[in-house]
Design a protein around this motif. Structure first.
Motif, PDB file in Angstrom:
ATOM      1  N   THR A 130       0.871  -1.188   0.000  1.00 21.90           N
ATOM      2  CA  THR A 130       0.000   0.000   0.000  1.00 21.90           C
ATOM      3  C   THR A 130       0.905   1.235   0.000  1.00 21.90           C
ATOM      4  O   THR A 130       0.955   1.982   0.969  1.00 21.90           O
ATOM      5  CB  THR A 130      -0.924  -0.013   1.237  1.00 21.90           C
ATOM      6  OG1 THR A 130      -0.110  -0.137   2.414  1.00 21.90           O
ATOM      7  CG2 THR A 130      -1.922  -1.162   1.203  1.00 21.90           C
ATOM      8  N   ALA A 131       1.578   1.452  -1.124  1.00 20.38           N
ATOM      9  CA  ALA A 131       2.696   2.409  -1.130  1.00 20.38           C
ATOM     10  C   ALA A 131       2.264   3.852  -0.929  1.00 20.38           C
ATOM     11  O   ALA A 131       3.032   4.653  -0.385  1.00 20.38           O
ATOM     12  CB  ALA A 131       3.487   2.274  -2.432  1.00 20.38           C
TER      13      ALA A 131
ATOM     14  N   LEU B 135       2.083   7.550  -1.016  1.00 21.31           N
ATOM     15  CA  LEU B 135       3.076   8.522  -1.489  1.00 21.31           C
ATOM     16  C   LEU B 135       4.503   8.009  -1.252  1.00 21.31           C
ATOM     17  O   LEU B 135       5.474   8.750  -1.412  1.00 21.31           O
ATOM     18  CB  LEU B 135       2.861   9.877  -0.814  1.00 21.31           C
ATOM     19  CG  LEU B 135       1.515  10.538  -1.159  1.00 21.31           C
ATOM     20  CD1 LEU B 135       1.283  11.781  -0.306  1.00 21.31           C
ATOM     21  CD2 LEU B 135       1.428  10.899  -2.633  1.00 21.31           C
ATOM     22  N   ALA B 136       4.600   6.755  -0.851  1.00 19.34           N
ATOM     23  CA  ALA B 136       5.881   6.032  -0.764  1.00 19.34           C
ATOM     24  C   ALA B 136       6.891   6.645   0.206  1.00 19.34           C
ATOM     25  O   ALA B 136       8.093   6.430   0.063  1.00 19.34           O
ATOM     26  CB  ALA B 136       6.517   5.886  -2.155  1.00 19.34           C
ATOM     27  N   ARG B 137       6.403   7.376   1.216  1.00 17.47           N
ATOM     28  CA  ARG B 137       7.365   7.955   2.158  1.00 17.47           C
ATOM     29  C   ARG B 137       8.005   6.870   3.006  1.00 17.47           C
ATOM     30  O   ARG B 137       9.222   6.873   3.207  1.00 17.47           O
ATOM     31  CB  ARG B 137       6.669   9.015   3.021  1.00 17.47           C
ATOM     32  CG  ARG B 137       6.265  10.233   2.191  1.00 17.47           C
ATOM     33  CD  ARG B 137       5.109  10.945   2.775  1.00 17.47           C
ATOM     34  NE  ARG B 137       3.939  10.058   2.880  1.00 17.47           N
ATOM     35  CZ  ARG B 137       2.765  10.429   3.324  1.00 17.47           C
ATOM     36  NH1 ARG B 137       2.588  11.651   3.739  1.00 17.47           N
ATOM     37  NH2 ARG B 137       1.768   9.567   3.371  1.00 17.47           N
ATOM     38  N   ASP B 138       7.205   5.915   3.493  1.00 18.69           N
ATOM     39  CA  ASP B 138       7.799   4.808   4.250  1.00 18.69           C
ATOM     40  C   ASP B 138       8.734   3.995   3.350  1.00 18.69           C
ATOM     41  O   ASP B 138       9.819   3.589   3.770  1.00 18.69           O
ATOM     42  CB  ASP B 138       6.701   3.885   4.806  1.00 18.69           C
ATOM     43  CG  ASP B 138       5.866   4.566   5.884  1.00 18.69           C
ATOM     44  OD1 ASP B 138       6.362   5.508   6.540  1.00 18.69           O
ATOM     45  OD2 ASP B 138       4.695   4.163   6.075  1.00 18.69           O
TER      46      ASP B 138
ATOM     47  N   GLU C  11       0.762   0.570  -5.758  1.00 14.94           N
ATOM     48  CA  GLU C  11      -0.203   1.608  -5.407  1.00 14.94           C
ATOM     49  C   GLU C  11      -1.287   1.655  -6.490  1.00 14.94           C
ATOM     50  O   GLU C  11      -0.977   1.633  -7.666  1.00 14.94           O
ATOM     51  CB  GLU C  11       0.508   2.961  -5.279  1.00 14.94           C
ATOM     52  CG  GLU C  11      -0.403   4.151  -5.099  1.00 14.94           C
ATOM     53  CD  GLU C  11      -1.412   3.983  -3.964  1.00 14.94           C
ATOM     54  OE1 GLU C  11      -1.023   3.610  -2.843  1.00 14.94           O
ATOM     55  OE2 GLU C  11      -2.618   4.219  -4.218  1.00 14.94           O
ATOM     56  N   ARG C  12      -2.552   1.729  -6.027  1.00 18.44           N
ATOM     57  CA  ARG C  12      -3.610   1.668  -7.026  1.00 18.44           C
ATOM     58  C   ARG C  12      -4.101   3.030  -7.499  1.00 18.44           C
ATOM     59  O   ARG C  12      -4.898   3.096  -8.430  1.00 18.44           O
ATOM     60  CB  ARG C  12      -4.773   0.822  -6.519  1.00 18.44           C
ATOM     61  CG  ARG C  12      -5.498   1.383  -5.334  1.00 18.44           C
ATOM     62  CD  ARG C  12      -6.549   0.383  -4.874  1.00 18.44           C
ATOM     63  NE  ARG C  12      -7.202   0.842  -3.669  1.00 18.44           N
ATOM     64  CZ  ARG C  12      -8.074   0.133  -2.983  1.00 18.44           C
ATOM     65  NH1 ARG C  12      -8.391  -1.086  -3.374  1.00 18.44           N
ATOM     66  NH2 ARG C  12      -8.636   0.619  -1.902  1.00 18.44           N
TER      67      ARG C  12
ATOM     68  N   ASP D  13      -3.255  -3.288  -8.335  1.00 12.72           N
ATOM     69  CA  ASP D  13      -3.893  -3.770  -7.117  1.00 12.72           C
ATOM     70  C   ASP D  13      -2.960  -4.747  -6.402  1.00 12.72           C
ATOM     71  O   ASP D  13      -2.464  -5.704  -7.011  1.00 12.72           O
ATOM     72  CB  ASP D  13      -5.213  -4.457  -7.462  1.00 12.72           C
ATOM     73  CG  ASP D  13      -5.889  -4.937  -6.205  1.00 12.72           C
ATOM     74  OD1 ASP D  13      -6.457  -4.096  -5.484  1.00 12.72           O
ATOM     75  OD2 ASP D  13      -5.816  -6.153  -5.898  1.00 12.72           O
ATOM     76  N   ALA D  14      -2.735  -4.507  -5.138  1.00 12.12           N
ATOM     77  CA  ALA D  14      -1.748  -5.290  -4.394  1.00 12.12           C
ATOM     78  C   ALA D  14      -2.130  -6.764  -4.300  1.00 12.12           C
ATOM     79  O   ALA D  14      -1.260  -7.631  -4.350  1.00 12.12           O
ATOM     80  CB  ALA D  14      -1.568  -4.706  -3.000  1.00 12.12           C
TER      81      ALA D  14
ATOM     82  N   ASP E  80       0.418  -0.619   5.076  1.00  8.67           N
ATOM     83  CA  ASP E  80       0.056   0.590   5.834  1.00  8.67           C
ATOM     84  C   ASP E  80      -1.336   1.026   5.406  1.00  8.67           C
ATOM     85  O   ASP E  80      -1.492   1.867   4.521  1.00  8.67           O
ATOM     86  CB  ASP E  80       1.083   1.699   5.579  1.00  8.67           C
ATOM     87  CG  ASP E  80       0.627   3.033   6.168  1.00  8.67           C
ATOM     88  OD1 ASP E  80      -0.331   3.045   6.959  1.00  8.67           O
ATOM     89  OD2 ASP E  80       1.235   4.065   5.830  1.00  8.67           O
TER      90      ASP E  80
ATOM     91  N   MET F 295      -3.230   2.750   7.125  1.00  6.37           N
ATOM     92  CA  MET F 295      -3.577   3.756   8.115  1.00  6.37           C
ATOM     93  C   MET F 295      -3.716   5.147   7.515  1.00  6.37           C
ATOM     94  O   MET F 295      -2.864   5.579   6.756  1.00  6.37           O
ATOM     95  CB  MET F 295      -2.447   3.773   9.137  1.00  6.37           C
ATOM     96  CG  MET F 295      -2.806   4.418  10.409  1.00  6.37           C
ATOM     97  SD  MET F 295      -1.434   4.229  11.551  1.00  6.37           S
ATOM     98  CE  MET F 295      -0.885   5.883  11.623  1.00  6.37           C
TER      99      MET F 295
ATOM    100  N   ASP G  20      -9.642  -3.676   1.903  1.00 15.44           N
ATOM    101  CA  ASP G  20      -9.237  -5.069   1.789  1.00 15.44           C
ATOM    102  C   ASP G  20      -8.003  -5.382   2.625  1.00 15.44           C
ATOM    103  O   ASP G  20      -7.265  -6.308   2.316  1.00 15.44           O
ATOM    104  CB  ASP G  20      -8.951  -5.390   0.313  1.00 15.44           C
ATOM    105  CG  ASP G  20      -7.919  -4.419  -0.290  1.00 15.44           C
ATOM    106  OD1 ASP G  20      -7.531  -3.459   0.409  1.00 15.44           O
ATOM    107  OD2 ASP G  20      -7.508  -4.639  -1.435  1.00 15.44           O
TER     108      ASP G  20
END
Ligand SMILES: C[S@@+](CC[C@H](N)C(=O)[O-])C[C@H]1O[C@@H](n2cnc3c(N)ncnc32)[C@H](O)[C@@H]1O
Length: 255
Positions: free
Chosen positions: A104-105, A107-110, A125-126, A153-154, A173, A175, A200
């Protein structure tokens, strides 16, 4: 039950570079003939970055993703191997940083933090506009050597990962945190508007547990119950908790 996710239209506004057109075409993002303040648009800034502008009616929710400056730059410069996220994916115990699939990338900060710490990261990322923002932000940076973000889709992507390509770690993530600085709040509002909370997450976790070679890590609000039973251990971070599901016996103690 959260609403099922529906794509929101985001267009690429002029002026566009050749590489922007190619990226937009690959991601199925339409190119607008002009700036349109009533819609979501991706716009090249004078600094050369790409910004995401919100419809004027929503107020100023514009965001830019720049790994070299601002809050993201500071986070990347300050990240360490013993930070909660790094400990959750098992970095400190390993000589070789693990490979990570960030399902669940966003904005890919993590994902950028993990790449900065040496992990090879594939993000999924979808929301195509987020993928464009991230790819544009990574272009020409050292981070791009270790991080790539795919649109899709992951669940589908996880099912396609054959044994040989299985990542050491799957990171989830789901969240939507609205705590923290004004900039974080803004980014979270944009995420809420374009992405909607994952519908999901529990299914992704179940799938991931059958695929990750070593562990699945789920970022959670501290006051929420785990997404599923079977948490091996948890690591408390600043305003977040990481639930770790080990999928293989750890060679060394997991913390
Ligand atoms: C809270 S955000 C992730 C933020 C991210 N960790 C970061 O550091 O920027 C959650 C993201 O997961 C994405 N997402 C949710 N379900 C997904 C799925 N099944 N496949 C791909 N992306 C998904 C949403 O579109 C959203 O952008």
């Amino acid at each position: 039950m959260p609403p099922r996710w529906q794509p929101v239209e985001v267009t690429l506004a002029p002026p566009v570079r050749g590489e922007d057109l190619a990226l937009a075409a690959a991601l199925g993002i339409a190119v607008a003939g002009a700036r349109d303040p009533s819609g979501w648009q991706l716009v090249r800034t004078v600094r050369g970055t790409i910004a995401l502008h919100s419809p004027a009616a929503m107020g100023d929710l514009g965001i830019e993703l720049d790994p070299g400056s601002g809050a993201l730059g500071r986070r990347l410069r300050g990240c360490r191997r013993d930070d909660p996220l790094a400990r959750a994916i098992g970095l400190p115990q390993r000589q070789e940083p693990p490979s990570v699939f960030d399902a669940t990338a966003g904005l890919a900060r993590d994902a950028m933090v993990l790449a900065q710490l040496g992990c090879r990261v594939t993000g999924c990322e979808r929301v195509p506009a987020f993928v464009l923002l991230v790819r544009a932000a990574l272009a020409g940076t050292r981070l791009a050597e270790r991080l790539q973000v795919e649109a899709g889709d992951a669940a589908e992507r996880l099912r396609q990962l054959a044994d040989a390509a299985a990542p050491d770690v799957v990171y989830l993530d789901p969240m939507f945190d609205d705590a923290g600085s004004a900039q974080v709040k803004k980014e979270m509002q944009v995420c809420r508007a374009l992405a909607a909370p994952p519908d999901d997450a529990a299914a992704l976790l179940q799938l991931a547990r059958g695929i990750a070679r070593q562990r699945v890590v789920v970022k959670r609000h501290p006051h929420l119950a785990p997404l599923a039973d079977g948490v091996s251990f948890r690591i408390d971070g600043n305003r977040v908790r990481f639930d770790v599901y080990l999928t293989a016996p750890a060679a060394t103690p997991p913390r």
